[in-house]
Design a protein around this motif. Structure first.
Motif, mmCIF file in Angstrom:
data_model
loop_
_atom_site.group_PDB
_atom_site.id
_atom_site.type_symbol
_atom_site.label_atom_id
_atom_site.label_comp_id
_atom_site.label_asym_id
_atom_site.label_seq_id
_atom_site.Cartn_x
_atom_site.Cartn_y
_atom_site.Cartn_z
ATOM 1 N N VAL A 1 41.207 47.484 45.699
ATOM 2 C CA VAL A 1 41.088 48.791 45.051
ATOM 3 C C VAL A 1 39.916 49.564 45.649
ATOM 4 C CG1 VAL A 1 42.019 47.771 42.938
ATOM 5 C CG2 VAL A 1 39.551 48.119 43.135
ATOM 6 N N ARG A 2 39.887 50.839 45.322
ATOM 7 C CA ARG A 2 38.815 51.695 45.822
ATOM 8 C C ARG A 2 37.604 51.683 44.895
ATOM 9 N NH1 ARG A 2 39.871 58.139 46.883
ATOM 10 N NH2 ARG A 2 37.925 58.637 47.955
ATOM 11 N N THR A 3 37.856 51.763 43.583
ATOM 12 C CA THR A 3 36.784 51.822 42.592
ATOM 13 C C THR A 3 37.161 50.972 41.391
ATOM 14 O OG1 THR A 3 36.156 54.064 43.249
ATOM 15 C CG2 THR A 3 35.449 53.342 41.069
ATOM 16 N N ASP B 1 21.574 46.035 28.276
ATOM 17 C CA ASP B 1 22.243 44.951 28.999
ATOM 18 C C ASP B 1 23.136 45.464 30.132
ATOM 19 O OD1 ASP B 1 21.383 42.700 27.315
ATOM 20 O OD2 ASP B 1 22.567 43.700 25.766
ATOM 21 N N GLU B 2 23.384 46.749 30.182
ATOM 22 C CA GLU B 2 24.306 47.288 31.175
ATOM 23 C C GLU B 2 23.888 46.999 32.621
ATOM 24 O OE1 GLU B 2 25.340 51.349 30.524
ATOM 25 O OE2 GLU B 2 26.122 50.970 28.510
ATOM 26 N N PRO B 3 22.592 47.103 32.979
ATOM 27 C CA PRO B 3 22.220 46.783 34.363
ATOM 28 C C PRO B 3 22.610 45.371 34.786
ATOM 29 C CG PRO B 3 20.452 47.982 33.295
ATOM 30 C CD PRO B 3 21.455 47.649 32.217
ATOM 31 N N GLU B 4 22.489 44.410 33.857
ATOM 32 C CA GLU B 4 22.887 43.034 34.179
ATOM 33 C C GLU B 4 24.393 42.935 34.383
ATOM 34 O OE1 GLU B 4 23.047 38.534 32.214
ATOM 35 O OE2 GLU B 4 21.969 40.141 31.179
ATOM 36 N N LEU B 5 25.174 43.557 33.486
ATOM 37 C CA LEU B 5 26.628 43.525 33.620
ATOM 38 C C LEU B 5 27.058 44.156 34.942
ATOM 39 C CD1 LEU B 5 27.603 44.669 29.994
ATOM 40 C CD2 LEU B 5 27.426 42.323 30.853
ATOM 41 N N LEU B 6 26.454 45.280 35.263
ATOM 42 C CA LEU B 6 26.806 45.983 36.500
ATOM 43 C C LEU B 6 26.419 45.167 37.724
ATOM 44 C CD1 LEU B 6 28.010 48.637 37.495
ATOM 45 C CD2 LEU B 6 25.707 49.616 37.474
ATOM 46 N N ALA B 7 25.255 44.566 37.689
ATOM 47 C CA ALA B 7 24.792 43.771 38.838
ATOM 48 C C ALA B 7 25.711 42.586 39.091
ATOM 49 C CB ALA B 7 23.357 43.305 38.603
ATOM 50 N N GLU B 8 26.182 41.927 38.030
ATOM 51 C CA GLU B 8 27.078 40.786 38.211
ATOM 52 C C GLU B 8 28.349 41.197 38.946
ATOM 53 O OE1 GLU B 8 25.908 38.102 34.268
ATOM 54 O OE2 GLU B 8 27.749 39.283 34.271
ATOM 55 N N ALA B 9 28.922 42.332 38.551
ATOM 56 C CA ALA B 9 30.151 42.782 39.204
ATOM 57 C C ALA B 9 29.888 43.289 40.615
ATOM 58 C CB ALA B 9 30.809 43.871 38.359
ATOM 59 N N ARG B 10 28.800 44.052 40.798
ATOM 60 C CA ARG B 10 28.522 44.637 42.116
ATOM 61 C C ARG B 10 28.151 43.601 43.160
ATOM 62 N NH1 ARG B 10 25.339 50.432 41.058
ATOM 63 N NH2 ARG B 10 27.250 51.612 40.532
ATOM 64 N N ALA B 11 27.707 42.435 42.722
ATOM 65 C CA ALA B 11 27.438 41.370 43.685
ATOM 66 C C ALA B 11 28.704 40.947 44.406
ATOM 67 C CB ALA B 11 26.808 40.173 42.968
ATOM 68 N N ILE B 12 29.849 41.170 43.781
ATOM 69 C CA ILE B 12 31.150 40.827 44.372
ATOM 70 C C ILE B 12 31.878 42.077 44.851
ATOM 71 C CG2 ILE B 12 33.447 39.873 43.858
ATOM 72 C CD1 ILE B 12 31.981 38.085 41.764
ATOM 73 N N PHE B 13 31.823 43.144 44.032
ATOM 74 C CA PHE B 13 32.551 44.377 44.354
ATOM 75 C C PHE B 13 31.600 45.556 44.156
ATOM 76 C CE2 PHE B 13 35.566 47.843 43.814
ATOM 77 C CZ PHE B 13 36.483 47.565 44.820
ATOM 78 N N ASP C 1 35.127 38.166 36.675
ATOM 79 C CA ASP C 1 36.592 38.141 36.740
ATOM 80 C C ASP C 1 37.135 39.503 37.165
ATOM 81 O OD1 ASP C 1 36.717 35.491 35.803
ATOM 82 O OD2 ASP C 1 36.796 36.142 33.708
ATOM 83 N N ALA C 2 36.613 40.562 36.566
ATOM 84 C CA ALA C 2 37.078 41.906 36.889
ATOM 85 C C ALA C 2 36.795 42.235 38.347
ATOM 86 C CB ALA C 2 36.407 42.930 35.972
ATOM 87 N N ALA C 3 35.596 41.891 38.817
ATOM 88 C CA ALA C 3 35.226 42.186 40.206
ATOM 89 C C ALA C 3 36.103 41.425 41.194
ATOM 90 C CB ALA C 3 33.754 41.844 40.427
ATOM 91 N N ARG C 4 36.402 40.175 40.880
ATOM 92 C CA ARG C 4 37.261 39.392 41.781
ATOM 93 C C ARG C 4 38.677 39.955 41.827
ATOM 94 N NH1 ARG C 4 34.813 33.604 39.693
ATOM 95 N NH2 ARG C 4 33.087 33.482 41.219
#
Length: 308
Positions: free
Chosen positions: A262-264, A278-290, A252-255
């Motif tokens: 936005v820039r960042t 668990d942080e790598p998984e959370l980051l990967a989910e968002a970075r797949a979109i943004f 949701d945040a990435a979308r």
């Protein structure tokens, strides 16, 4: 301009994350500092950070849930005990004034500084010569706001080479031209500021959201922001829980960041069910979109750099 994350967790404190508090330090304005939310033990987190309570002159509360508010009495009292005398202004939803008045009265806490409480509604809620703040209500179940901090554009660099060629002597005239003022020389010539200044320097935009489900208000607040701080209480596969409890997932945040241009994106307000592992998984989910996404951690500092 620097973001200092004092508490990046959701709901209750955890060993790795305290509850919500983020500082925005204006390095260009003598270190004056704004605090966004003030969860329990925020003043303890400040002790381990570059933040100085005496430099905090505005506190912005997104909503009145305890993990965003229960640290406020301690911050107010300690700021006074440290002999700060400069005014402090609090912004937040209806009910904030009653909360502050009650806790100060019941605890018989005397503040040696002037403390003003402004209860906000959507729109422009603050403006000075350098900054404008716009807020809008989000979607969380109780009144909850996000804040858009807009730094106003600054004059471009002074073309000293051009001024020297025109025979303008350095000194007070340079300062007036730099401030955008036209000046007349002793020989009668008029020097137009716009003709000796470079392009204006674009002001930075930082958007800091409270708790929210996906909403158009968040997209509007974040439009073309340099940094968006967005809650990501849940990972993607727990979207049903996010909707039920009035929160957002990493996706949701990435979308929202993608739609707003936005820039960042910085993910914040992470559920205590997730550990560092668990942080790598959370980051990967968002970075797949943004792709330009980071996960905030307590104590992390992020410098907001101008695009110019």
């Amino acid at each position: 301009m620097e973001l200092i994350f004092l508490g990046t967790g959701a709901g209750v404190p955890a060993k790795e994350r305290n509850v919500s508090a983020t500082a925005l330090k204006w390095t260009e304005r003598k270190g004056r500092t704004w605090l966004f939310d003030c969860g329990e033990a925020t003043q303890h987190q400040i002790l381990h950070s570059p933040v100085k309570l005496g430099k905090v002159d505005h506190i912005w509360i997104t909503h009145l849930h305890g993990d965003h508010l229960f640290g406020l009495p301690g911050v107010l009292g300690s700021r006074s005990f440290q002999e700060a005398e400069t005014p402090l202004t609090l912004f937040g939803p209806e009910g904030l004034r009653r909360f502050v008045d009650t806790v100060l009265t019941v605890s018989q806490t005397h503040l040696r500084y002037e403390c003003e409480v402004r209860e906000v509604t959507s729109g422009v809620v603050y403006e000075d010569d350098d900054v404008r703040v716009i807020c809008a209500e989000l979607d969380h179940g109780i009144p909850c706001f996000g804040y858009r901090i807009e730094e106003k554009d600054r004059p471009g660099s002074l073309r000293t080479d051009l001024l020297q060629a025109l025979g303008v002597p350095p000194g007070p005239l340079y300062r007036r031209l730099k401030a955008g003022e036209d000046v007349r020389l002793p020989d009668g010539r008029m020097i137009r500021a716009r003709e000796v200044l470079g392009p204006p320097k674009r002001g930075r935009i930082v958007t800091i959201l409270g708790d929210t489900r996906p909403t158009e208000a968040a997209v509007r607040l974040a439009s073309q922001a340099d940094v968006l701080v967005h809650e990501a209480t849940y990972r993607a596969r727990e979207a049903a829980l996010a909707v039920k409890h009035g929160h957002a997932t990493t996706v949701d945040a990435a979308r929202t960041a993608e739609r707003a241009g936005v820039r960042t994106l910085i993910l914040n307000h992470i559920s205590p069910r997730y550990g560092v592992e668990d942080e790598p998984e959370l980051l990967a989910e968002a970075r797949a979109i943004f792709p330009e996404t980071y996960v905030a951690r307590d104590g992390w500092c992020y410098s907001v750099i101008s695009r110019d």
